[in-house]
Design an enzyme around this catalytic site. Structure first.
Site, PDB file in Angstrom:
ATOM      1  N   LYS A  55       8.136   1.626  11.196  1.00  0.00           N
ATOM      2  CA  LYS A  55       7.607   2.594  12.158  1.00  0.00           C
ATOM      3  C   LYS A  55       7.442   2.032  13.563  1.00  0.00           C
ATOM      4  O   LYS A  55       7.087   0.863  13.745  1.00  0.00           O
ATOM      5  CB  LYS A  55       6.251   3.110  11.660  1.00  0.00           C
ATOM      6  CG  LYS A  55       6.268   3.597  10.223  1.00  0.00           C
ATOM      7  CD  LYS A  55       4.891   3.993   9.733  1.00  0.00           C
ATOM      8  CE  LYS A  55       4.879   4.239   8.238  1.00  0.00           C
ATOM      9  NZ  LYS A  55       4.982   2.976   7.469  1.00  0.00           N
ATOM     10  N   TYR A  78       1.159  -2.906  11.016  1.00  0.00           N
ATOM     11  CA  TYR A  78       0.540  -3.562   9.861  1.00  0.00           C
ATOM     12  C   TYR A  78       0.494  -5.075  10.038  1.00  0.00           C
ATOM     13  O   TYR A  78      -0.212  -5.767   9.291  1.00  0.00           O
ATOM     14  CB  TYR A  78       1.306  -3.254   8.572  1.00  0.00           C
ATOM     15  CG  TYR A  78       1.403  -1.792   8.201  1.00  0.00           C
ATOM     16  CD1 TYR A  78       0.612  -0.823   8.820  1.00  0.00           C
ATOM     17  CD2 TYR A  78       2.296  -1.374   7.216  1.00  0.00           C
ATOM     18  CE1 TYR A  78       0.727   0.512   8.478  1.00  0.00           C
ATOM     19  CE2 TYR A  78       2.409  -0.043   6.857  1.00  0.00           C
ATOM     20  CZ  TYR A  78       1.629   0.906   7.495  1.00  0.00           C
ATOM     21  OH  TYR A  78       1.748   2.225   7.149  1.00  0.00           O
ATOM     22  N   HIS A 132       5.125   6.469  14.421  1.00  0.00           N
ATOM     23  CA  HIS A 132       3.933   6.271  13.595  1.00  0.00           C
ATOM     24  C   HIS A 132       2.849   7.311  13.878  1.00  0.00           C
ATOM     25  O   HIS A 132       2.248   7.865  12.956  1.00  0.00           O
ATOM     26  CB  HIS A 132       3.380   4.861  13.826  1.00  0.00           C
ATOM     27  CG  HIS A 132       2.592   4.338  12.668  1.00  0.00           C
ATOM     28  ND1 HIS A 132       2.571   3.013  12.322  1.00  0.00           N
ATOM     29  CD2 HIS A 132       1.805   4.963  11.757  1.00  0.00           C
ATOM     30  CE1 HIS A 132       1.791   2.838  11.257  1.00  0.00           C
ATOM     31  NE2 HIS A 132       1.321   4.008  10.909  1.00  0.00           N
ATOM     32  N   ASP A 178       8.141   0.640   2.271  1.00  0.00           N
ATOM     33  CA  ASP A 178       7.610   1.222   3.502  1.00  0.00           C
ATOM     34  C   ASP A 178       6.860   0.151   4.287  1.00  0.00           C
ATOM     35  O   ASP A 178       5.982  -0.534   3.747  1.00  0.00           O
ATOM     36  CB  ASP A 178       6.655   2.377   3.168  1.00  0.00           C
ATOM     37  CG  ASP A 178       6.038   2.988   4.413  1.00  0.00           C
ATOM     38  OD1 ASP A 178       6.780   3.640   5.170  1.00  0.00           O
ATOM     39  OD2 ASP A 178       4.821   2.811   4.635  1.00  0.00           O
TER      40      ASP A 178
END
Length: 370
Positions: free
Chosen positions: A135, A106, A166, A101
Site C-alpha cells: 500500500k 507497517y 492506504h 498483504d
C-alpha cells in the site's frame, strides 16, 4: 430483505460463470443456481433455499475486474512484532497461503521480503504462483511511484500484484517523520488540501510501468468511491476495508459489488485481541459447527463473497486460519444480529477527516470528499 444481501453471489454462479470459482471441498457436487427451482413462497424461504446451495460452494479464489484471481483467504502482516514477520510469512507460504498483504506504514516490508525470499529459495513457491499486495502510505500521496519503489526494494520484488491507496488522505511529505509526521501539539501533520482523486491518477499511471499488475484502494466509503469513479479511467480492483459482523458496512459492500470492485476484509476478528471471538452470536455458531470462533469469523467473509485477511505469528494459528467452513442461512442470520444491536468500528486513525462512513460522520471535509 436478507436474501438480497447475497443476490450478488447467486447471480454470479451460473453454468457460464461458476467455472471461475475454485470450490472447496472438492468432493461437493456443484449445481448451477439457474437450474435450481425456487418455490414461490415467502422471501425468506427463497433466501434459505438459495443459500443452501451457496453454502456448498465456498470459493478459494475470486476473479477481479483486472482478470486476476485473488485468493479468498490471505495472510496479513499488520501489527506483527519486529523479528517475527519473516518467519511468519515463510510459514504462511509453507502452509498453503497464496496471498500476502503488506504496507509501507507497517514498517516491516523488509521482513516480509525476507520471508518471501526464504520461501522462494527453498522452492516452497514461485513468485508467479503467489499474490502480493502492498500500500501507498499517506506521506507519499503526491509521490506514488517513489512510494512504490521503496516498497518493492524492501520486498525484494520487481512487481506487486496489487498496489493500494492506504487511506484517501495526504500527510506532510516533509514532516518530522517519514510515516507519522506530527505538529507541535501532537496532532497529525495533514495536507488539508489533499485531493485523493489526484493520487488515484498517479496510481493509474503506475500501470504503465510494469511494476504493478493492478491498483486498488483501502478504507473508501461509498461517497468517496462515487467521487473517485466520476473521474477515474481505471476502476479500483479492490476496496480493502475493516469488515466483520459488528461492522458489515453493507452500504459500501453493495456499492462495490455493483461497480465490480472486490471487497477485502481486514480486522475480521475485530482488531487487536479479537474482541468478537467472545461474542455470544459467534460462539453459538462455532459450537453448532464444531469449530473455533475465529474460523466462523473468517468464514463469514467468504460466505459474503469477499476475501479475508488473517493474521498470526503462531504456526498452529497460521495453519488453522486457512480453514473455511460453510455457513448456512441460519448461521448468517445469527451473525447479522450482532450489528443489529449497533455497529462498532475498531480501526479509525485520528486524522480528523470525514470519510463519509455512516457510523463516523464528523471531521473536516477534503476536496472530492464529503
Amino acid at each position: 430483505m436478507r436474501f438480497n444481501k447475497y443476490r450478488h453471489v447467486a447471480a454470479s454462479v451460473t453454468s457460464s460463470t461458476y467455472r471461475n470459482f475454485h470450490f472447496v471441498p472438492r468432493s461437493y457436487s456443484i449445481l448451477p443456481l439457474r437450474n435450481t427451482v425456487l418455490k414461490q413462497n415467502t422471501q425468506s424461504q427463497k433466501y434459505h433455499r438459495a443459500y443452501t446451495h451457496l453454502r456448498m460452494m465456498a470459493p478459494s479464489s475470486f476473479k477481479l475486474n483486472t482478470g486476476q484471481d485473488i485468493p479468498a483467504v490471505g495472510f496479513g502482516t499488520w501489527q506483527a512484532a519486529p523479528g517475527e514477520v519473516a518467519t511468519a510469512v515463510e510459514t504462511a507460504l509453507r502452509s498453503g497461503y497464496k496471498l500476502i498483504d503488506a504496507a509501507y506504514c507497517y514498517a516491516n516490508e523488509d521482513e516480509v521480503g525476507q520471508g518471501l525470499k526464504a520461501a522462494f529459495d527453498a522452492g516452497v513457491v514461485k513468485r508467479e504462483d503467489i499474490f502480493v499486495m502492498t500500500k501507498l502510505w499517506n506521506t507519499y500521496s503526491t509521490r506514488a511511484e517513489l512510494g512504490l519503489d521503496k516498497s518493492l526494494k524492501s520486498l525484494g520484488l520487481d512487481y506487486v500484484d496489487l498496489y493500494l491507496v492506504h487511506w484517501p488522505v495526504g500527510m506532510n511529505p516533509d514532516g518530522n517523520d517519514d510515516r507519522f509526521p506530527k505538529l507541535p501539539d501532537g496532532s497529525r501533520d495533514m495536507l488539508w488540501d489533499h485531493d485523493h482523486v489526484a493520487t488515484w491518477k498517479q496510481m493509474e499511471g503506475l500501470l504503465k510501468t510494469g511494476k504493478v499488475r493492478g491498483v486498488g484502494v483501502c478504507n473508501y466509503s461509498k461517497p468517496y468511491l462515487e467521487q473517485l469513479l466520476a473521474k477515474a479511467e481505471v476502476v479500483p480492483a479492490i476496496n480493502q476495508i475493516e469488515n466483520h459482523p459488528a461492522l458489515p458496512q453493507q452500504e459500501v459492500v453493495d456499492f462495490c459489488k455493483e461497480k465490480g470492485i472486490h471487497v477485502v476484509a481486514y480486522s475480521p476478528l475485530g482488531s487487536t485481541g479479537g474482541p468478537l471471538m467472545k461474542s455470544e452470536a459467534v460462539t453459538k455458531v462455532a459450537e453448532k459447527k464444531g469449530v473455533s470462533p475465529g474460523t466462523v469469523l473468517l468464514s463469514y467473509h467468504v460466505a459474503r463473497g469477499a476475501t479475508v485477511l488473517a493474521k498470526s505469528v503462531t504456526e498452529s494459528r497460521i495453519k488453522a486460519n486457512l480453514e473455511i467452513v460453510d455457513l448456512d442461512a441460519e448461521d448468517m442470520e445469527i451473525l447479522d444480529g450482532i450489528s443489529a444491536a449497533g455497529v462498532e468500528r475498531y480501526v479509525y486513525p485520528p486524522f480528523g477527516i470525514n470519510f463519509g462512513f455512516p457510523d463516523k460522520n464528523t471531521g473536516k471535509s477534503l476536496p472530492n470528499g464529503v
